[in-house]
Design a protein around this motif. Structure first.
Motif, PDB file in Angstrom:
ATOM      1  N   PHE A 175     -11.702  -2.687   2.643  1.00 36.67           N
ATOM      2  CA  PHE A 175     -12.689  -2.598   3.705  1.00 36.67           C
ATOM      3  C   PHE A 175     -12.293  -3.470   4.887  1.00 36.67           C
ATOM      4  CE2 PHE A 175     -15.010  -1.458  -0.086  1.00 36.67           C
ATOM      5  CZ  PHE A 175     -15.879  -0.467   0.323  1.00 36.67           C
ATOM      6  N   LEU A 176     -12.558  -2.979   6.082  1.00 36.39           N
ATOM      7  CA  LEU A 176     -12.406  -3.747   7.313  1.00 36.39           C
ATOM      8  C   LEU A 176     -13.803  -3.917   7.887  1.00 36.39           C
ATOM      9  CD1 LEU A 176     -10.741  -5.103   9.529  1.00 36.39           C
ATOM     10  CD2 LEU A 176     -10.435  -2.847  10.570  1.00 36.39           C
ATOM     11  N   GLU A 177     -14.292  -5.174   7.862  1.00 35.88           N
ATOM     12  CA  GLU A 177     -15.654  -5.474   8.303  1.00 35.88           C
ATOM     13  C   GLU A 177     -15.590  -6.617   9.316  1.00 35.88           C
ATOM     14  OE1 GLU A 177     -19.734  -6.278   5.964  1.00 35.88           O
ATOM     15  OE2 GLU A 177     -18.190  -7.758   5.573  1.00 35.88           O
ATOM     16  N   ASP A 178     -15.987  -6.351  10.526  1.00 35.29           N
ATOM     17  CA  ASP A 178     -16.000  -7.372  11.581  1.00 35.29           C
ATOM     18  C   ASP A 178     -14.682  -8.115  11.715  1.00 35.29           C
ATOM     19  OD1 ASP A 178     -18.713  -6.769  12.126  1.00 35.29           O
ATOM     20  OD2 ASP A 178     -19.404  -8.178  10.606  1.00 35.29           O
ATOM     21  N   VAL A 180       0.875  -1.177   0.000  1.00 28.95           N
ATOM     22  CA  VAL A 180       0.000   0.000   0.000  1.00 28.95           C
ATOM     23  C   VAL A 180       0.906   1.218   0.000  1.00 28.95           C
ATOM     24  CG1 VAL A 180      -1.761   1.273   1.274  1.00 28.95           C
ATOM     25  CG2 VAL A 180      -1.827  -1.241   1.217  1.00 28.95           C
ATOM     26  N   ASP A 181       0.865   1.987  -1.092  1.00 28.88           N
ATOM     27  CA  ASP A 181       1.728   3.161  -1.237  1.00 28.88           C
ATOM     28  C   ASP A 181       1.291   4.307  -0.330  1.00 28.88           C
ATOM     29  OD1 ASP A 181       3.100   1.776  -3.295  1.00 28.88           O
ATOM     30  OD2 ASP A 181       1.662   2.526  -4.778  1.00 28.88           O
ATOM     31  N   LYS A 182      -0.029   4.497  -0.242  1.00 25.06           N
ATOM     32  CA  LYS A 182      -0.544   5.645   0.505  1.00 25.06           C
ATOM     33  C   LYS A 182      -2.005   5.394   0.863  1.00 25.06           C
ATOM     34  CE  LYS A 182      -0.984  10.652   0.143  1.00 25.06           C
ATOM     35  NZ  LYS A 182      -0.777  11.826  -0.689  1.00 25.06           N
ATOM     36  N   ILE A 183      -2.409   5.885   2.008  1.00 26.51           N
ATOM     37  CA  ILE A 183      -3.816   5.865   2.398  1.00 26.51           C
ATOM     38  C   ILE A 183      -4.292   7.308   2.381  1.00 26.51           C
ATOM     39  CG2 ILE A 183      -5.454   5.367   4.233  1.00 26.51           C
ATOM     40  CD1 ILE A 183      -3.604   3.067   5.024  1.00 26.51           C
ATOM     41  N   THR A 184      -5.313   7.564   1.560  1.00 24.28           N
ATOM     42  CA  THR A 184      -5.780   8.938   1.410  1.00 24.28           C
ATOM     43  C   THR A 184      -7.005   9.248   2.256  1.00 24.28           C
ATOM     44  OG1 THR A 184      -7.048   8.321  -0.555  1.00 24.28           O
ATOM     45  CG2 THR A 184      -4.818   9.173  -0.901  1.00 24.28           C
ATOM     46  N   GLU A 185      -7.732   8.198   2.690  1.00 23.56           N
ATOM     47  CA  GLU A 185      -8.926   8.453   3.497  1.00 23.56           C
ATOM     48  C   GLU A 185      -9.309   7.181   4.245  1.00 23.56           C
ATOM     49  OE1 GLU A 185     -13.177  10.585   2.772  1.00 23.56           O
ATOM     50  OE2 GLU A 185     -12.728   8.934   1.407  1.00 23.56           O
ATOM     51  N   ILE A 186      -9.811   7.367   5.462  1.00 23.82           N
ATOM     52  CA  ILE A 186     -10.381   6.275   6.250  1.00 23.82           C
ATOM     53  C   ILE A 186     -11.714   6.779   6.776  1.00 23.82           C
ATOM     54  CG2 ILE A 186     -10.117   4.749   8.240  1.00 23.82           C
ATOM     55  CD1 ILE A 186      -7.075   5.335   8.097  1.00 23.82           C
ATOM     56  N   ARG A 187     -12.792   6.041   6.472  1.00 24.42           N
ATOM     57  CA  ARG A 187     -14.094   6.471   6.976  1.00 24.42           C
ATOM     58  C   ARG A 187     -15.061   5.300   7.012  1.00 24.42           C
ATOM     59  NH1 ARG A 187     -18.330   8.540   3.478  1.00 24.42           N
ATOM     60  NH2 ARG A 187     -18.004   7.852   1.357  1.00 24.42           N
ATOM     61  N   LYS A 188     -16.109   5.435   7.804  1.00 27.00           N
ATOM     62  CA  LYS A 188     -17.153   4.415   7.826  1.00 27.00           C
ATOM     63  C   LYS A 188     -17.933   4.533   6.528  1.00 27.00           C
ATOM     64  CE  LYS A 188     -17.760   4.122  12.778  1.00 27.00           C
ATOM     65  NZ  LYS A 188     -18.671   4.231  13.912  1.00 27.00           N
ATOM     66  N   ALA A 189     -18.118   3.391   5.865  1.00 28.72           N
ATOM     67  CA  ALA A 189     -18.836   3.413   4.590  1.00 28.72           C
ATOM     68  C   ALA A 189     -19.301   2.009   4.243  1.00 28.72           C
ATOM     69  CB  ALA A 189     -17.937   3.949   3.474  1.00 28.72           C
ATOM     70  N   ALA A 190     -20.225   1.958   3.329  1.00 27.20           N
ATOM     71  CA  ALA A 190     -20.723   0.689   2.803  1.00 27.20           C
ATOM     72  C   ALA A 190     -20.128   0.445   1.429  1.00 27.20           C
ATOM     73  CB  ALA A 190     -22.242   0.725   2.712  1.00 27.20           C
ATOM     74  N   GLY A 192     -21.852  -5.125  -1.227  1.00 25.11           N
ATOM     75  CA  GLY A 192     -22.525  -5.186   0.060  1.00 25.11           C
ATOM     76  C   GLY A 192     -21.539  -5.220   1.209  1.00 25.11           C
ATOM     77  N   GLY A 193     -22.040  -5.004   2.373  1.00 29.20           N
ATOM     78  CA  GLY A 193     -21.207  -4.972   3.565  1.00 29.20           C
ATOM     79  C   GLY A 193     -20.855  -3.544   3.927  1.00 29.20           C
ATOM     80  N   GLN A 194     -20.458  -3.390   5.188  1.00 32.45           N
ATOM     81  CA  GLN A 194     -20.081  -2.059   5.641  1.00 32.45           C
ATOM     82  C   GLN A 194     -19.063  -2.176   6.757  1.00 32.45           C
ATOM     83  OE1 GLN A 194     -23.665  -0.177   6.918  1.00 32.45           O
ATOM     84  NE2 GLN A 194     -23.758  -1.291   8.827  1.00 32.45           N
ATOM     85  N   GLY A 195     -18.365  -1.118   6.981  1.00 29.16           N
ATOM     86  CA  GLY A 195     -17.341  -1.068   8.011  1.00 29.16           C
ATOM     87  C   GLY A 195     -16.458   0.133   7.753  1.00 29.16           C
ATOM     88  N   LEU A 196     -15.171  -0.023   8.019  1.00 28.51           N
ATOM     89  CA  LEU A 196     -14.232   1.045   7.700  1.00 28.51           C
ATOM     90  C   LEU A 196     -13.750   0.874   6.272  1.00 28.51           C
ATOM     91  CD1 LEU A 196     -11.997   1.429  10.875  1.00 28.51           C
ATOM     92  CD2 LEU A 196     -13.760   2.974  10.042  1.00 28.51           C
ATOM     93  N   ARG A 197     -13.816   1.941   5.490  1.00 24.01           N
ATOM     94  CA  ARG A 197     -13.321   1.906   4.118  1.00 24.01           C
ATOM     95  C   ARG A 197     -12.033   2.702   4.053  1.00 24.01           C
ATOM     96  NH1 ARG A 197     -16.553   4.788  -0.567  1.00 24.01           N
ATOM     97  NH2 ARG A 197     -15.415   6.561   0.270  1.00 24.01           N
TER      98      ARG A 197
END
Length: 77
Positions: free
Chosen positions: A66-69, A33-43, A48-53
């Motif tokens: 996505f990080l889901e459960d 992973v070169d860079k992370i530009t954003e972290i937010r709760k999203a679906a 389908g599914g939701q968690g941290l995107r």
């Protein structure tokens, strides 16, 4: 489209934030992973599914991780 669960190498900060460093694909290939530009709760609207995107740059391309459960996934075809 489907959820593709991936092994993810993660750095945990002292504040508890999880920062993905590397994604390991189903066939064993790994991508840094070169860079992370954003972290937010999203679906995930595609699979389908939701968690941290995590909006990530991998080899110059923007992708969502996505990080889901407690499990990591990407949107696959």
């Amino acid at each position: 489209m489907r959820k593709i669960f991936v092994e993810t190498i993660v750095k945990c900060s002292t504040e508890g934030q999880q920062v993905p460093l590397k994604i390991v694909w189903e066939d064993g290939r790994s991508f840094g992973v070169d860079k992370i530009t954003e972290i937010r709760k999203a679906a995930s609207l595609k699979v389908g599914g939701q968690g941290l995107r995590y909006t990530c740059r991998v080899h110059g391309k923007e992708t969502y991780l996505f990080l889901e459960d407690g499990r990591w996934f990407v949107e696959g075809r």
